[in-house]
Design an enzyme around this catalytic site. Structure first.
Site, PDB file in Angstrom:
ATOM      1  CD  GLU A  85      46.831 -22.139   3.939  1.00  0.00           C
ATOM      2  OE1 GLU A  85      47.036 -22.853   2.937  1.00  0.00           O
ATOM      3  OE2 GLU A  85      46.632 -22.611   5.059  1.00  0.00           O
ATOM      4  CD  GLU A 136      42.981 -22.643   7.553  1.00  0.00           C
ATOM      5  OE1 GLU A 136      43.553 -23.687   7.173  1.00  0.00           O
ATOM      6  OE2 GLU A 136      42.429 -21.857   6.772  1.00  0.00           O
TER       7      GLU A 136
HETATM    8  C1  PNW Z   1      44.682 -25.087   4.235  1.00  0.00           C
HETATM    9  N1  PNW Z   1      49.545 -28.081   1.122  1.00  0.00           N
HETATM   10  O1  PNW Z   1      44.976 -25.673   3.003  1.00  0.00           O
HETATM   11  C2  PNW Z   1      43.457 -24.273   3.926  1.00  0.00           C
HETATM   12  O2  PNW Z   1      43.495 -22.932   4.336  1.00  0.00           O
HETATM   13  C3  PNW Z   1      42.176 -24.948   4.292  1.00  0.00           C
HETATM   14  O3  PNW Z   1      41.153 -24.487   3.458  1.00  0.00           O
HETATM   15  C4  PNW Z   1      42.369 -26.455   4.232  1.00  0.00           C
HETATM   16  O4  PNW Z   1      41.182 -27.159   4.366  1.00  0.00           O
HETATM   17  C5  PNW Z   1      43.354 -26.806   5.329  1.00  0.00           C
HETATM   18  O5  PNW Z   1      44.566 -26.097   5.177  1.00  0.00           O
HETATM   19  C6  PNW Z   1      43.664 -28.294   5.423  1.00  0.00           C
HETATM   20  O6  PNW Z   1      44.282 -28.748   4.265  1.00  0.00           O
HETATM   21  C7  PNW Z   1      46.128 -26.275   2.627  1.00  0.00           C
HETATM   22  O7  PNW Z   1      49.432 -28.928   0.193  1.00  0.00           O
HETATM   23  C8  PNW Z   1      46.053 -27.130   1.548  1.00  0.00           C
HETATM   24  O8  PNW Z   1      50.667 -27.788   1.568  1.00  0.00           O
HETATM   25  C9  PNW Z   1      47.173 -27.741   1.035  1.00  0.00           C
HETATM   26  C10 PNW Z   1      48.399 -27.469   1.630  1.00  0.00           C
HETATM   27  C11 PNW Z   1      48.487 -26.596   2.722  1.00  0.00           C
HETATM   28  C12 PNW Z   1      47.344 -26.021   3.204  1.00  0.00           C
END
Ligand code: PNW
Length: 469
Positions: free
Chosen positions: A171, A366
């Site tokens: 990401e 994921e």
């Molecule tokens: C992903 N947003 O994170 C990550 O790859 C993981 O490590 C994380 O635990 C998981 O999704 C759940 O959150 C994100 O704010 C964190 O848009 C924030 C965002 C998107 C993905």
């Protein structure tokens, strides 16, 4: 309550069933065996940055529990496990001489997985940049492309005889826009331009590393994991709203799909950000490097985003590059405990878009949801909402496959409840519950259901409806 669970979809032969984690979120042991500091050690120590003042210091103590955690994966019937390598364990200062103890940890993990018949799927960077490199500019420094590539070479040399599935970055939107423009993640900068520069250098690091990984690992399957996001405007939106959708879509999606798969920034993005920069950080040859051919694309997807245009007199300031005048609007119910909109339809649309943009086979690296899980008096964790989310989203995956999308596998986020970044331990995404006082793991109902779906797939049939109480 007795619920009949009716999930009867089937998946192609060879479909890979997995679960995912990330180093800083589960390992703990942040000062052991010569590990250097990461930007998340620094960030989580700043009051107010992480809910509850939580840090990854102990997390799930996975660093000391590899045999137990791999046994859990085997019991669930997983085909594959996606984890990330902590760069500061391998190179405590980010560059230089590798730390043998750090490499030995992942060596043991990979052997344990293979012994259990579970395929290791390795992500080289899931956000824990060595602090020493942030001190030298981090992702804002063009030198990071070389630092990352040297690090990748060390890891691939150590594990490439047993690992074939390599993901460069997890990401990059989060490591750039969320970390350098919005400021919610380490290193916590709030500058629209910095997000754009960091994104370019992340992609440059990715593209520089890809051929090096291939050279050092025969039969490597090389990928990147993006988090493409469905962007919707108002149902009755006008032209201004459509332009807001376009700008937001460029930052969430085009910023990465463009350079990586089309060798160019998306239409309008350079014009939309011309007031911030002359884009001199994009040099001749960069886009050719960035668009190095890949074998598969990893997609992380949880929820859609809704936006509209700011109206007369409204403060439309937006930290995302080129997005002034774009206003985020409320998600529509049903929401998860993160406040994220649940939309299996957006999940399917994003898979279709990702296949179209990349032309590659996809893995869902994921997908999952957070709920306020607790261990019941019966010793179990009843999480019907997560079971429903899993069914709905696997249904969307099956729909995408029916529409011709080549989806090769699904990784549940997450194997374990863990350190949910800025939300700390308060948000639980696991299919396995973790008691952070005792480190006891309890497979949730959703984990049992996931195991049931996997077992049915392996037996060549659809899951049978199960009565659950
Ligand atoms: C992903 N947003 O994170 C990550 O790859 C993981 O490590 C994380 O635990 C998981 O999704 C759940 O959150 C994100 O704010 C964190 O848009 C924030 C965002 C998107 C993905």
């Amino acid at each position: 309550m007795s619920v009949m669970e009716t999930f009867d979809r089937t998946f192609p032969d060879g479909f890979l069933w997995g679960a995912a984690t990330a180093s800083y979120q589960i390992e703990g042991a942040t000062t052991e065996d010569g590990r250097g500091r990461s930007i998340w050690d620094t960030f989580s120590a700043v009051p107010g940055k992480v809910a509850g003042g939580d840090t990854g210091e102990v997390a799930c103590d996975h660093y000391h529990r590899v045999p137990e955690d791999v046994a859990l994966m085997r019991d669930l019937g997983l085909d594959a496990y996606r984890f990330s390598i902590a760069w500061p364990r391998i190179l405590p200062d980010g560059t230089g001489t590798p730390n043998p103890a750090g490499l030995a940890f992942y060596d043991r993990l990979v052997d344990e997985l293979r012994g259990a018949g579970i395929r290791p799927v390795v992500t080289l960077y899931h956000w824990d940049l060595p602090q020493a490199l942030d001190d030298r500019g981090g992702w804002l420094s063009r030198d990071v492309a070389g630092w990352f590539t040297d690090y990748a070479a060390v890891v691939v040399d150590a594990l490439g005889d047993r690992v074939t599935h390599w993901t460069t970055l997890n990401e990059p939107w989060c490591s750039s826009v969320l970390s350098y423009s919005i400021g919610a993640h380490a290193p916590g900068h709030e500058d629209p331009l910095e997000g754009l520069v960091a994104a370019h250098h992340l992609m440059l690091a990715h593209g520089t590393a890809v051929p090096v990984i291939r050279d050092r690992c025969a039969g490597a399957e090389v990928s990147i994991t993006l988090n493409p996001t469905q962007v919707w405007g108002p149902d009755d939106g006008d032209e201004l709203d459509a332009d807001a959708v376009r700008r937001a879509d460029n930052v969430f999606n085009g910023l990465f799909f463009g350079p990586i798969f089309h060798g160019a920034y998306p239409d309008g993005m350079l014009d939309d950000t011309a007031h911030l920069t002359d884009h001199a950080f994009i040099r001749d040859g960069d886009l050719a490097t960035i668009s190095a051919p890949l074998d598969t694309l990893g997609v992380n997807n949880y929820f859609p985003t809704r936006v509209r245009a700011a109206r007369d007199g409204e403060d439309g300031r937006n930290p995302m590059p080129g997005c002034d005048g774009v206003v985020e609007t409320a998600p529509r119910p049903p929401l998860t405990a993160m406040g994220w909109e649940q939309s299996p339809e957006s999940h399917r649309l994003i898979l279709e878009r990702s296949a179209r943009e990349s032309g590659l086979p996809l893995y869902i690296t994921e997908n999952g949801s957070a709920w306020d899980d607790t261990v019941s008096d019966d010793g179990r964790v009843h999480d019907p909402e997560r079971v429903a989310y899993l069914h709905d989203h696997l249904g969307a995956v099956a729909d995408a496959i029916d529409h011709g999308v080549d989806v090769r596998g699904y990784f549940a986020w997450s194997l374990l409840d863990n350190f949910e970044w800025a939300y700390g331990y308060g948000k639980r995404f696991g299919i396995v519950h973790v008691d952070y006082d005792t480190q006891v793991r309890t497979v949730k109902d959703s984990g049992l259901e996931y195991a049931r779906i996997i077992a049915a797939h392996r037996a060549g049939r659809a899951p049978e409806p199960a009565a659950r109480s």
